[in-house]
Design a protein around this motif. Sequence first.
Motif, mmCIF file in Angstrom:
data_model
loop_
_atom_site.group_PDB
_atom_site.id
_atom_site.type_symbol
_atom_site.label_atom_id
_atom_site.label_comp_id
_atom_site.label_asym_id
_atom_site.label_seq_id
_atom_site.Cartn_x
_atom_site.Cartn_y
_atom_site.Cartn_z
ATOM 1 N N PHE A 17 -17.646 65.933 -47.001
ATOM 2 C CA PHE A 17 -16.900 64.813 -47.576
ATOM 3 C C PHE A 17 -15.413 64.932 -47.297
ATOM 4 C CE2 PHE A 17 -15.594 61.483 -50.255
ATOM 5 C CZ PHE A 17 -14.473 61.946 -50.926
ATOM 6 N N ALA A 25 -9.189 58.618 -43.501
ATOM 7 C CA ALA A 25 -7.834 58.227 -43.903
ATOM 8 C C ALA A 25 -6.899 58.234 -42.712
ATOM 9 C CB ALA A 25 -7.325 59.169 -44.984
ATOM 10 N N ALA A 28 -7.802 55.387 -40.407
ATOM 11 C CA ALA A 28 -7.537 54.087 -41.013
ATOM 12 C C ALA A 28 -6.075 53.724 -40.934
ATOM 13 C CB ALA A 28 -7.987 54.092 -42.466
ATOM 14 N N ARG A 55 -8.466 37.251 -48.027
ATOM 15 C CA ARG A 55 -8.881 38.376 -48.870
ATOM 16 C C ARG A 55 -10.220 38.026 -49.496
ATOM 17 N NH1 ARG A 55 -6.625 42.918 -51.179
ATOM 18 N NH2 ARG A 55 -6.822 43.261 -53.407
ATOM 19 N N LYS A 57 -13.483 39.331 -51.871
ATOM 20 C CA LYS A 57 -13.915 40.320 -52.860
ATOM 21 C C LYS A 57 -15.427 40.234 -53.034
ATOM 22 C CE LYS A 57 -9.728 40.748 -55.593
ATOM 23 N NZ LYS A 57 -9.143 40.672 -56.946
ATOM 24 N N ASP A 89 -9.366 48.889 -40.258
ATOM 25 C CA ASP A 89 -9.445 50.270 -40.699
ATOM 26 C C ASP A 89 -10.771 50.861 -40.229
ATOM 27 O OD1 ASP A 89 -7.098 49.781 -42.008
ATOM 28 O OD2 ASP A 89 -8.006 49.609 -43.991
ATOM 29 N N GLY A 118 -22.930 55.583 -48.390
ATOM 30 C CA GLY A 118 -21.945 56.649 -48.514
ATOM 31 C C GLY A 118 -20.609 56.189 -49.070
ATOM 32 N N HIS A 119 -20.528 54.929 -49.505
ATOM 33 C CA HIS A 119 -19.245 54.395 -49.985
ATOM 34 C C HIS A 119 -19.334 53.859 -51.401
ATOM 35 C CE1 HIS A 119 -17.247 54.879 -46.135
ATOM 36 N NE2 HIS A 119 -18.283 54.324 -45.537
ATOM 37 N N VAL A 120 -20.065 54.532 -52.261
ATOM 38 C CA VAL A 120 -20.175 54.077 -53.657
ATOM 39 C C VAL A 120 -18.788 54.054 -54.293
ATOM 40 C CG1 VAL A 120 -21.067 54.660 -55.950
ATOM 41 C CG2 VAL A 120 -22.538 54.876 -53.942
ATOM 42 N N GLY A 121 -18.505 52.962 -55.007
ATOM 43 C CA GLY A 121 -17.183 52.800 -55.624
ATOM 44 C C GLY A 121 -16.434 51.654 -54.977
ATOM 45 N N LYS A 122 -15.145 51.575 -55.251
ATOM 46 C CA LYS A 122 -14.326 50.480 -54.712
ATOM 47 C C LYS A 122 -13.808 50.837 -53.319
ATOM 48 C CE LYS A 122 -10.066 49.105 -56.008
ATOM 49 N NZ LYS A 122 -9.020 48.668 -56.946
ATOM 50 N N ASN A 126 -8.860 46.808 -44.615
ATOM 51 C CA ASN A 126 -7.799 45.969 -44.070
ATOM 52 C C ASN A 126 -7.953 45.890 -42.561
ATOM 53 O OD1 ASN A 126 -6.318 45.528 -46.547
ATOM 54 N ND2 ASN A 126 -5.709 47.669 -46.426
ATOM 55 N N ALA A 127 -7.567 44.781 -42.010
ATOM 56 C CA ALA A 127 -7.554 44.655 -40.550
ATOM 57 C C ALA A 127 -6.298 43.880 -40.149
ATOM 58 C CB ALA A 127 -8.792 43.924 -40.056
ATOM 59 N N SER A 141 -8.166 41.220 -45.482
ATOM 60 C CA SER A 141 -8.648 42.356 -46.266
ATOM 61 C C SER A 141 -9.913 42.009 -47.045
ATOM 62 C CB SER A 141 -7.560 42.832 -47.231
ATOM 63 O OG SER A 141 -7.292 41.841 -48.187
#
Lengths: 148, 375
Positions: A17, A25, A28, A55, A57, A89, A118-122, A126-127, A141
Amino acid sequence: MKKVSFSLELGAYISIFLVLATFIAAKALNAKPSKEITARINEMPLTDVVFLEKRIKLDSIREDSVVNMTYRIVNTGTNNLKILKVNPDCICTSHHETEEVIQPSDTTEIILSFKAKGHVGKNTINALVALNTERKFYKISSVINVIP
Amino acid sequence: MKNNVITSAAFVIATIICACSCSNKSNDTTSETIVDLSVKSLSLERIDIIDSISSYNIESGINQGKIYILDKYLCTLDYYSSDGKKISSHLGIGNSKSETSIGRVAGHCFMPNGNLMMFNTSGRYMFYDKNLQFIDQFVINYNKRSQIPQYSDPYFYSQIYERLVCRSSDNNIYFNVELAAPDINNIVSGDDYLDNAANILEIDTETQQFGRLLAIGYPKSYYEKASTKRVLSTVNYDIDTKGNFYVMYEADSLIYVYDKDFNLSASYGIAGRQMDTNYPSVSSIKDFRQYYDETLENKGYYNWIEYDNGLVFRSYTKGSGSDNDGLQIYRENTLIADVNVPKGLKVMGYIAPYYYSYIISDEDNEKLYFYRFKL
Protein backbone atom coordinates in the motif's frame (compact mmCIF):
# COMPACT_ATOMS: atom_id res chain seq x y z
CA MET A 1 9.03 0.68 24.63
CA LYS A 2 6.10 -1.20 23.27
CA LYS A 3 6.17 -2.63 19.80
CA VAL A 4 2.96 -3.52 18.08
CA SER A 5 3.27 -6.86 16.36
CA PHE A 6 1.57 -7.54 13.08
CA SER A 7 1.33 -10.63 10.95
CA LEU A 8 3.61 -10.98 7.96
CA GLU A 9 0.58 -10.81 5.72
CA LEU A 10 -0.47 -7.46 7.12
CA GLY A 11 3.08 -6.17 6.91
CA ALA A 12 3.27 -7.14 3.28
CA TYR A 13 -0.09 -5.51 2.68
CA ILE A 14 1.08 -2.30 4.28
CA SER A 15 4.30 -2.38 2.28
CA ILE A 16 2.44 -2.73 -0.96
CA PHE A 17 0.00 0.00 0.00
CA LEU A 18 2.69 2.46 1.00
CA VAL A 19 4.69 1.86 -2.14
CA LEU A 20 1.60 2.17 -4.28
CA ALA A 21 0.35 5.23 -2.45
CA THR A 22 3.66 6.98 -2.88
CA PHE A 23 3.77 5.98 -6.52
CA ILE A 24 0.24 7.12 -7.20
CA ALA A 25 0.73 10.44 -5.44
CA ALA A 26 3.93 11.08 -7.32
CA LYS A 27 2.45 10.21 -10.67
CA ALA A 28 -0.76 12.06 -9.99
CA LEU A 29 0.89 15.32 -9.21
CA ASN A 30 3.57 15.21 -11.83
CA ALA A 31 1.91 14.17 -15.02
CA LYS A 32 2.37 17.13 -17.29
CA PRO A 33 1.34 18.19 -20.75
CA SER A 34 3.83 17.73 -23.53
CA LYS A 35 6.08 20.65 -24.24
CA GLU A 36 4.45 21.37 -27.58
CA ILE A 37 0.94 21.96 -26.29
CA THR A 38 1.15 25.69 -25.60
CA ALA A 39 2.98 26.23 -28.88
CA ARG A 40 0.33 24.27 -30.77
CA ILE A 41 -2.47 26.26 -29.15
CA ASN A 42 -0.76 29.51 -30.05
CA GLU A 43 -0.62 28.44 -33.70
CA MET A 44 -4.32 27.57 -33.97
CA PRO A 45 -7.37 29.79 -34.44
CA LEU A 46 -9.00 30.14 -31.04
CA THR A 47 -12.58 29.39 -30.18
CA ASP A 48 -14.80 29.51 -27.09
CA VAL A 49 -16.25 26.65 -25.07
CA VAL A 50 -18.74 25.90 -22.33
CA PHE A 51 -18.28 22.86 -20.12
CA LEU A 52 -21.66 21.31 -19.32
CA GLU A 53 -19.91 19.25 -16.63
CA LYS A 54 -16.73 20.23 -14.84
CA ARG A 55 -17.14 18.37 -11.56
CA ILE A 56 -18.96 15.08 -11.12
CA LYS A 57 -19.83 13.53 -7.77
CA LEU A 58 -20.65 9.86 -7.40
CA ASP A 59 -21.76 8.38 -4.11
CA SER A 60 -21.80 4.77 -2.95
CA ILE A 61 -19.92 3.20 -5.84
CA ARG A 62 -19.21 -0.44 -5.07
CA GLU A 63 -15.62 -1.58 -5.06
CA ASP A 64 -16.14 -4.06 -7.89
CA SER A 65 -17.34 -1.31 -10.24
CA VAL A 66 -15.77 0.51 -13.13
CA VAL A 67 -17.34 3.91 -13.59
CA ASN A 68 -17.21 6.29 -16.53
CA MET A 69 -17.56 10.03 -16.04
CA THR A 70 -18.65 11.99 -19.10
CA TYR A 71 -17.83 15.68 -19.46
CA ARG A 72 -19.58 17.48 -22.32
CA ILE A 73 -17.99 20.49 -23.98
CA VAL A 74 -19.88 22.77 -26.35
CA ASN A 75 -17.97 24.74 -28.96
CA THR A 76 -19.60 28.14 -28.55
CA GLY A 77 -17.07 29.99 -30.69
CA THR A 78 -16.73 30.54 -34.39
CA ASN A 79 -13.69 28.36 -35.07
CA ASN A 80 -13.22 24.61 -34.88
CA LEU A 81 -12.45 23.14 -31.46
CA LYS A 82 -9.65 20.65 -30.94
CA ILE A 83 -8.96 18.68 -27.77
CA LEU A 84 -5.18 18.83 -27.71
CA LYS A 85 -4.51 16.90 -24.52
CA VAL A 86 -6.28 15.20 -21.64
CA ASN A 87 -3.92 14.60 -18.76
CA PRO A 88 -5.60 12.82 -15.85
CA ASP A 89 -4.26 11.89 -12.44
CA CYS A 90 -2.80 8.41 -12.40
CA ILE A 91 -5.67 7.07 -10.28
CA CYS A 92 -7.81 7.41 -13.41
CA THR A 93 -7.77 4.12 -15.31
CA SER A 94 -8.22 5.53 -18.79
CA HIS A 95 -9.64 8.43 -20.74
CA HIS A 96 -11.30 8.78 -24.08
CA GLU A 97 -11.86 11.80 -26.31
CA THR A 98 -12.24 12.43 -29.99
CA GLU A 99 -9.27 13.31 -32.14
CA GLU A 100 -11.53 14.97 -34.68
CA VAL A 101 -12.15 18.70 -34.76
CA ILE A 102 -15.47 19.85 -33.30
CA GLN A 103 -17.44 22.27 -35.42
CA PRO A 104 -18.89 25.48 -33.97
CA SER A 105 -22.11 24.78 -32.03
CA ASP A 106 -21.27 21.08 -31.79
CA THR A 107 -20.76 19.19 -28.56
CA THR A 108 -18.03 16.73 -27.73
CA GLU A 109 -17.25 14.50 -24.76
CA ILE A 110 -14.33 13.52 -22.61
CA ILE A 111 -14.80 10.25 -20.74
CA LEU A 112 -12.70 9.42 -17.68
CA SER A 113 -12.78 5.83 -16.43
CA PHE A 114 -12.12 4.76 -12.87
CA LYS A 115 -11.72 1.23 -11.56
CA ALA A 116 -12.91 1.29 -7.96
CA LYS A 117 -11.14 -1.85 -6.77
CA GLY A 118 -8.71 -1.03 -4.00
CA HIS A 119 -10.03 2.52 -3.59
CA VAL A 120 -12.54 2.28 -0.75
CA GLY A 121 -13.25 5.76 0.62
CA LYS A 122 -13.33 9.18 -1.01
CA ASN A 123 -11.37 9.54 -4.23
CA THR A 124 -10.76 12.75 -6.13
CA ILE A 125 -9.74 12.53 -9.76
CA ASN A 126 -8.53 15.58 -11.60
CA ALA A 127 -7.61 15.91 -15.24
CA LEU A 128 -6.05 18.81 -17.06
CA VAL A 129 -7.54 19.49 -20.51
CA ALA A 130 -5.82 21.55 -23.20
CA LEU A 131 -8.04 23.25 -25.79
CA ASN A 132 -7.48 25.84 -28.51
CA THR A 133 -9.16 28.58 -26.53
CA GLU A 134 -7.75 31.76 -25.05
CA ARG A 135 -7.57 30.14 -21.61
CA LYS A 136 -5.69 27.07 -22.98
CA PHE A 137 -6.02 24.79 -19.89
CA TYR A 138 -9.01 23.58 -17.87
CA LYS A 139 -9.37 21.18 -15.00
CA ILE A 140 -12.19 18.65 -14.82
CA SER A 141 -12.72 16.60 -11.70
CA SER A 142 -14.66 13.79 -10.04
CA VAL A 143 -15.29 12.97 -6.42
CA ILE A 144 -16.12 9.30 -6.03
CA ASN A 145 -17.04 7.60 -2.78
CA VAL A 146 -16.29 3.88 -3.01
CA ILE A 147 -17.90 1.44 -0.59
CA PRO A 148 -16.75 -2.16 0.05
CA MET B 1 -12.04 47.51 43.65
CA LYS B 2 -14.46 44.62 43.75
CA ASN B 3 -14.08 44.12 40.00
CA ASN B 4 -10.30 44.05 40.34
CA VAL B 5 -10.51 41.32 42.97
CA ILE B 6 -12.83 39.24 40.82
CA THR B 7 -10.61 39.73 37.78
CA SER B 8 -7.50 38.76 39.72
CA ALA B 9 -9.16 35.68 41.14
CA ALA B 10 -10.38 34.61 37.74
CA PHE B 11 -6.92 35.15 36.33
CA VAL B 12 -5.27 32.99 39.01
CA ILE B 13 -7.86 30.22 38.60
CA ALA B 14 -7.51 30.28 34.83
CA THR B 15 -3.76 30.05 35.09
CA ILE B 16 -3.95 27.12 37.50
CA ILE B 17 -6.47 25.33 35.32
CA CYS B 18 -4.31 25.84 32.27
CA ALA B 19 -1.15 24.67 33.99
CA CYS B 20 -2.92 21.54 35.14
CA SER B 21 -4.88 20.72 32.02
CA CYS B 22 -2.37 21.18 29.25
CA SER B 23 -0.22 18.34 28.09
CA ASN B 24 3.51 18.83 28.18
CA LYS B 25 5.98 17.55 25.61
CA SER B 26 9.04 17.93 27.74
CA ASN B 27 9.90 18.29 31.39
CA ASP B 28 12.44 20.97 30.47
CA THR B 29 9.91 23.76 30.15
CA THR B 30 6.96 24.66 32.29
CA SER B 31 3.68 25.21 30.58
CA GLU B 32 2.03 28.27 31.97
CA THR B 33 -0.60 29.90 29.89
CA ILE B 34 -2.23 33.13 30.92
CA VAL B 35 -5.77 33.76 29.82
CA ASP B 36 -6.61 37.37 29.18
CA LEU B 37 -9.33 37.40 26.57
CA SER B 38 -9.11 41.01 25.54
CA VAL B 39 -10.50 40.17 22.09
CA LYS B 40 -14.04 38.86 22.53
CA SER B 41 -14.99 38.55 18.88
CA LEU B 42 -13.80 39.44 15.40
CA SER B 43 -15.69 41.53 12.90
CA LEU B 44 -15.09 39.55 9.72
CA GLU B 45 -15.52 40.84 6.21
CA ARG B 46 -15.81 38.30 3.41
CA ILE B 47 -14.19 39.26 0.10
CA ASP B 48 -14.81 37.25 -3.08
CA ILE B 49 -11.99 36.91 -5.58
CA ILE B 50 -12.93 38.49 -8.89
CA ASP B 51 -11.69 37.60 -12.37
CA SER B 52 -10.10 34.35 -11.30
CA ILE B 53 -9.31 31.52 -13.69
CA SER B 54 -8.77 28.65 -11.34
CA SER B 55 -8.52 24.89 -11.00
CA TYR B 56 -9.54 25.40 -7.35
CA ASN B 57 -6.46 23.42 -6.30
CA ILE B 58 -4.57 26.40 -4.93
CA GLU B 59 -2.18 27.75 -2.38
CA SER B 60 -2.11 31.39 -1.33
CA GLY B 61 -0.08 33.87 0.63
CA ILE B 62 1.13 37.42 0.99
CA ASN B 63 4.24 38.57 -0.86
CA GLN B 64 5.56 42.09 -1.29
CA GLY B 65 2.50 43.33 0.59
CA LYS B 66 0.10 41.76 -1.90
CA ILE B 67 -2.20 38.74 -1.82
CA TYR B 68 -1.38 36.02 -4.33
CA ILE B 69 -2.89 32.73 -5.47
CA LEU B 70 -0.72 29.93 -6.82
CA ASP B 71 -2.73 27.48 -8.92
CA LYS B 72 -1.32 23.97 -8.54
CA TYR B 73 -2.74 22.66 -11.82
CA LEU B 74 -2.67 25.70 -14.08
CA CYS B 75 0.73 26.70 -12.60
CA THR B 76 -0.20 30.38 -12.53
CA LEU B 77 0.65 32.90 -9.83
CA ASP B 78 -1.78 35.80 -9.73
CA TYR B 79 -1.62 38.87 -7.50
CA TYR B 80 -4.80 40.41 -6.12
CA SER B 81 -5.65 43.66 -4.44
CA SER B 82 -6.85 43.60 -0.85
CA ASP B 83 -10.42 43.82 -2.12
CA GLY B 84 -10.07 40.76 -4.34
CA LYS B 85 -9.40 42.25 -7.77
CA LYS B 86 -6.72 40.77 -9.98
CA ILE B 87 -3.64 42.97 -10.34
CA SER B 88 -1.36 40.80 -12.44
CA SER B 89 -0.91 37.24 -13.70
CA HIS B 90 2.38 35.33 -13.93
CA LEU B 91 3.90 31.98 -14.87
CA GLY B 92 1.61 29.35 -16.41
CA ILE B 93 2.43 26.09 -18.19
CA GLY B 94 5.25 26.38 -20.69
CA ASN B 95 8.95 26.34 -21.23
CA SER B 96 9.96 29.98 -21.46
CA LYS B 97 11.71 31.69 -18.55
CA SER B 98 8.49 33.39 -17.55
CA GLU B 99 6.57 30.08 -17.48
CA THR B 100 7.06 26.82 -15.65
CA SER B 101 7.59 23.23 -16.74
CA ILE B 102 7.14 21.91 -13.21
CA GLY B 103 4.09 19.84 -14.13
CA ARG B 104 1.82 20.02 -11.14
CA VAL B 105 2.83 22.06 -8.15
CA ALA B 106 3.05 20.11 -4.90
CA GLY B 107 3.98 23.11 -2.77
CA HIS B 108 5.73 26.44 -2.65
CA CYS B 109 7.15 29.17 -0.48
CA PHE B 110 8.82 32.52 -0.98
CA MET B 111 12.41 32.65 0.22
CA PRO B 112 13.61 35.47 2.51
CA ASN B 113 15.41 37.02 -0.48
CA GLY B 114 12.09 37.30 -2.34
CA ASN B 115 12.60 34.41 -4.75
CA LEU B 116 9.81 31.90 -5.32
CA MET B 117 10.45 28.19 -4.73
CA MET B 118 8.04 25.61 -6.13
CA PHE B 119 8.46 21.85 -6.06
CA ASN B 120 6.72 18.76 -7.38
CA THR B 121 6.46 15.25 -5.96
CA SER B 122 9.42 14.04 -8.02
CA GLY B 123 11.60 16.15 -5.76
CA ARG B 124 12.27 18.81 -8.38
CA TYR B 125 12.78 22.21 -6.76
CA MET B 126 12.44 25.21 -9.08
CA PHE B 127 13.37 28.81 -8.25
CA TYR B 128 12.10 32.06 -9.74
CA ASP B 129 13.36 35.56 -9.08
CA LYS B 130 11.35 38.49 -7.74
CA ASN B 131 10.02 39.13 -11.24
CA LEU B 132 8.99 35.47 -11.48
CA GLN B 133 11.58 34.60 -14.09
CA PHE B 134 13.12 31.12 -13.86
CA ILE B 135 16.62 31.15 -12.36
CA ASP B 136 17.53 27.67 -11.11
CA GLN B 137 16.39 24.18 -10.21
CA PHE B 138 17.71 21.07 -8.55
CA VAL B 139 16.77 17.51 -7.75
CA ILE B 140 18.08 15.92 -4.57
CA ASN B 141 20.32 12.96 -5.20
CA TYR B 142 19.18 9.92 -3.24
CA ASN B 143 22.45 8.00 -3.61
CA LYS B 144 23.27 8.69 0.04
CA ARG B 145 20.18 6.88 1.25
CA SER B 146 21.02 4.05 3.64
CA GLN B 147 20.10 0.45 2.87
CA ILE B 148 17.71 -0.01 5.76
CA PRO B 149 15.11 2.56 6.81
CA GLN B 150 16.22 4.54 9.84
CA TYR B 151 14.58 7.34 11.80
CA SER B 152 17.75 9.41 11.41
CA ASP B 153 17.92 9.12 7.62
CA PRO B 154 16.15 12.06 5.94
CA TYR B 155 15.99 10.18 2.65
CA PHE B 156 13.29 7.90 4.05
CA TYR B 157 10.92 10.71 4.92
CA SER B 158 8.24 11.98 2.59
CA GLN B 159 6.28 15.19 2.49
CA ILE B 160 2.63 15.12 3.55
CA TYR B 161 1.12 16.62 0.43
CA GLU B 162 -2.50 16.86 1.57
CA ARG B 163 -1.64 18.90 4.68
CA LEU B 164 1.60 20.40 3.51
CA VAL B 165 3.34 23.15 5.44
CA CYS B 166 6.23 24.66 3.51
CA ARG B 167 8.22 27.50 5.09
CA SER B 168 11.59 29.16 4.56
CA SER B 169 14.26 30.70 6.76
CA ASP B 170 17.71 31.90 5.69
CA ASN B 171 18.69 29.67 2.78
CA ASN B 172 16.67 26.73 4.02
CA ILE B 173 13.25 25.40 3.17
CA TYR B 174 11.20 23.24 5.53
CA PHE B 175 8.44 20.68 5.15
CA ASN B 176 6.31 18.60 7.46
CA VAL B 177 7.19 14.98 6.79
CA GLU B 178 6.43 11.42 7.80
CA LEU B 179 8.40 8.22 7.72
CA ALA B 180 6.31 5.69 5.84
CA ALA B 181 8.65 2.78 5.21
CA PRO B 182 7.18 -0.72 5.25
CA ASP B 183 8.84 -1.65 8.55
CA ILE B 184 8.82 1.78 10.19
CA ASN B 185 5.67 3.82 10.11
CA ASN B 186 3.03 5.32 12.31
CA ILE B 187 0.90 2.18 12.33
CA VAL B 188 3.27 -0.74 12.82
CA SER B 189 5.94 0.90 14.98
CA GLY B 190 3.82 2.00 17.95
CA ASP B 191 5.61 4.00 20.66
CA ASP B 192 8.92 3.55 18.89
CA TYR B 193 7.60 5.85 16.17
CA LEU B 194 6.35 8.37 18.72
CA ASP B 195 9.77 8.38 20.37
CA ASN B 196 11.94 8.70 17.30
CA ALA B 197 10.15 9.96 14.20
CA ALA B 198 10.96 13.45 12.97
CA ASN B 199 8.21 15.74 11.74
CA ILE B 200 10.03 18.57 9.97
CA LEU B 201 12.70 18.22 7.31
CA GLU B 202 15.14 20.95 6.31
CA ILE B 203 16.59 21.39 2.83
CA ASP B 204 19.65 23.58 2.37
CA THR B 205 19.18 25.34 -0.95
CA GLU B 206 22.87 26.23 -1.18
CA THR B 207 24.16 22.66 -0.89
CA GLN B 208 20.94 21.37 -2.49
CA GLN B 209 20.88 18.59 0.10
CA PHE B 210 18.75 17.59 3.05
CA GLY B 211 19.65 19.35 6.27
CA ARG B 212 18.37 18.70 9.77
CA LEU B 213 15.51 16.49 10.86
CA LEU B 214 13.50 18.49 13.40
CA ALA B 215 10.54 18.13 15.77
CA ILE B 216 11.67 14.63 16.69
CA GLY B 217 9.19 12.69 18.78
CA TYR B 218 5.66 13.42 19.88
CA PRO B 219 4.08 15.11 22.92
CA LYS B 220 3.08 12.97 25.86
CA SER B 221 -0.57 13.31 24.92
CA TYR B 222 0.09 11.17 21.84
CA TYR B 223 1.03 8.19 24.01
CA GLU B 224 -2.44 8.21 25.59
CA LYS B 225 -4.93 6.38 23.39
CA ALA B 226 -2.21 6.38 20.76
CA SER B 227 -4.23 4.41 18.23
CA THR B 228 -6.80 7.21 18.04
CA LYS B 229 -4.25 9.82 16.96
CA ARG B 230 -2.61 8.07 14.02
CA VAL B 231 -4.44 10.04 11.35
CA LEU B 232 -3.74 13.34 13.15
CA SER B 233 -0.02 12.73 13.33
CA THR B 234 1.58 15.66 11.57
CA VAL B 235 2.71 19.08 12.73
CA ASN B 236 1.97 22.62 11.69
CA TYR B 237 4.59 25.27 12.25
CA ASP B 238 5.73 28.75 11.38
CA ILE B 239 9.12 30.45 11.58
CA ASP B 240 9.64 34.05 12.64
CA THR B 241 12.27 36.39 11.22
CA LYS B 242 14.74 35.41 13.96
CA GLY B 243 14.47 31.75 13.02
CA ASN B 244 12.32 30.71 15.99
CA PHE B 245 9.93 27.85 15.27
CA TYR B 246 6.33 27.75 16.52
CA VAL B 247 5.25 24.12 16.33
CA MET B 248 1.92 22.45 17.05
CA TYR B 249 0.68 18.90 16.66
CA GLU B 250 -2.78 18.26 15.26
CA ALA B 251 -4.09 16.42 18.32
CA ASP B 252 -2.19 18.22 21.09
CA SER B 253 -3.25 21.40 22.82
CA LEU B 254 0.18 22.97 23.23
CA ILE B 255 2.31 25.24 21.07
CA TYR B 256 6.06 24.53 21.29
CA VAL B 257 8.53 27.34 20.66
CA TYR B 258 12.05 26.44 19.55
CA ASP B 259 14.98 28.71 18.87
CA LYS B 260 16.98 28.71 15.64
CA ASP B 261 19.02 25.73 16.85
CA PHE B 262 15.81 23.95 17.76
CA ASN B 263 16.22 24.14 21.51
CA LEU B 264 12.82 24.17 23.18
CA SER B 265 12.35 27.57 24.79
CA ALA B 266 8.68 27.56 25.75
CA SER B 267 5.45 25.67 25.50
CA TYR B 268 2.00 27.02 26.14
CA GLY B 269 -1.55 26.64 24.96
CA ILE B 270 -5.15 26.13 25.87
CA ALA B 271 -7.36 23.43 24.39
CA GLY B 272 -9.85 24.70 21.85
CA ARG B 273 -13.52 24.88 22.69
CA GLN B 274 -16.18 22.32 21.76
CA MET B 275 -13.78 20.18 19.73
CA ASP B 276 -15.02 16.69 18.87
CA THR B 277 -11.95 14.67 19.89
CA ASN B 278 -13.67 11.32 19.83
CA TYR B 279 -11.24 10.02 17.23
CA PRO B 280 -11.67 6.48 15.86
CA SER B 281 -9.05 3.90 16.74
CA VAL B 282 -6.66 2.99 13.91
CA SER B 283 -4.81 -0.32 14.26
CA SER B 284 -4.28 -1.32 10.65
CA ILE B 285 -3.84 0.17 7.24
CA LYS B 286 -7.44 -0.81 6.53
CA ASP B 287 -8.57 1.24 9.53
CA PHE B 288 -6.36 4.10 8.40
CA ARG B 289 -7.96 4.23 4.98
CA GLN B 290 -11.43 3.83 6.42
CA TYR B 291 -11.11 6.62 8.98
CA TYR B 292 -8.73 9.02 7.22
CA ASP B 293 -11.34 11.23 5.54
CA GLU B 294 -13.81 10.84 8.38
CA THR B 295 -11.29 12.09 10.90
CA LEU B 296 -10.02 15.01 8.85
CA GLU B 297 -13.46 16.13 7.73
CA ASN B 298 -15.59 15.43 10.79
CA LYS B 299 -13.41 15.68 13.90
CA GLY B 300 -11.90 18.52 15.89
CA TYR B 301 -8.17 19.14 15.68
CA TYR B 302 -5.60 21.93 15.38
CA ASN B 303 -5.02 22.66 11.71
CA TRP B 304 -2.88 25.77 11.27
CA ILE B 305 -0.46 28.08 13.04
CA GLU B 306 0.75 31.45 11.82
CA TYR B 307 3.16 33.85 13.49
CA ASP B 308 2.81 37.51 12.64
CA ASN B 309 4.59 40.35 14.38
CA GLY B 310 4.44 39.02 17.94
CA LEU B 311 1.09 37.28 17.62
CA VAL B 312 0.51 33.56 17.16
CA PHE B 313 -2.73 32.60 15.38
CA ARG B 314 -3.78 28.99 15.88
CA SER B 315 -6.75 27.57 14.01
CA TYR B 316 -8.75 24.53 14.98
CA THR B 317 -11.68 22.60 13.64
CA LYS B 318 -14.50 21.63 15.96
CA GLY B 319 -15.96 18.84 13.85
CA SER B 320 -18.99 18.16 11.71
CA GLY B 321 -21.35 18.83 14.61
CA SER B 322 -20.40 22.49 14.65
CA ASP B 323 -21.21 25.26 12.20
CA ASN B 324 -17.93 27.02 12.81
CA ASP B 325 -14.24 26.56 13.51
CA GLY B 326 -12.15 28.18 16.22
CA LEU B 327 -9.31 30.67 16.17
CA GLN B 328 -7.01 31.37 19.08
CA ILE B 329 -4.64 34.32 19.26
CA TYR B 330 -1.67 34.29 21.61
CA ARG B 331 0.68 37.10 22.54
CA GLU B 332 3.64 35.09 23.82
CA ASN B 333 2.11 32.77 26.43
CA THR B 334 -1.06 34.82 26.88
CA LEU B 335 -4.25 33.75 25.15
CA ILE B 336 -5.91 36.99 24.10
CA ALA B 337 -8.67 35.53 21.90
CA ASP B 338 -10.52 32.28 21.35
CA VAL B 339 -13.33 33.04 18.96
CA ASN B 340 -15.66 31.31 16.54
CA VAL B 341 -14.82 31.80 12.88
CA PRO B 342 -16.30 30.46 9.62
CA LYS B 343 -15.15 26.99 8.66
CA GLY B 344 -11.88 26.99 6.79
CA LEU B 345 -10.61 30.33 8.07
CA LYS B 346 -6.86 30.30 8.73
CA VAL B 347 -4.94 33.51 9.26
CA MET B 348 -2.48 34.24 6.45
CA GLY B 349 -0.92 37.54 7.48
CA TYR B 350 -1.22 41.27 7.82
CA ILE B 351 -1.54 44.06 5.28
CA ALA B 352 -2.33 47.25 7.15
CA PRO B 353 -4.88 47.76 8.51
CA TYR B 354 -6.28 44.21 8.20
CA TYR B 355 -5.36 40.66 9.03
CA TYR B 356 -6.19 38.36 6.13
CA SER B 357 -7.21 34.73 5.93
CA TYR B 358 -5.79 32.32 3.40
CA ILE B 359 -7.90 32.04 0.25
CA ILE B 360 -10.68 29.48 0.70
CA SER B 361 -11.49 27.38 -2.37
CA ASP B 362 -15.09 26.29 -2.94
CA GLU B 363 -14.87 24.19 -6.09
CA ASP B 364 -18.50 23.06 -5.95
CA ASN B 365 -19.67 26.65 -6.32
CA GLU B 366 -16.61 27.81 -8.28
CA LYS B 367 -15.80 30.47 -5.71
CA LEU B 368 -12.58 31.73 -4.19
CA TYR B 369 -12.84 34.03 -1.21
CA PHE B 370 -11.11 35.23 1.91
CA TYR B 371 -11.86 37.03 5.14
CA ARG B 372 -10.24 40.04 6.72
CA PHE B 373 -10.51 41.64 10.13
CA LYS B 374 -8.93 44.26 12.33
CA LEU B 375 -7.52 43.73 15.78
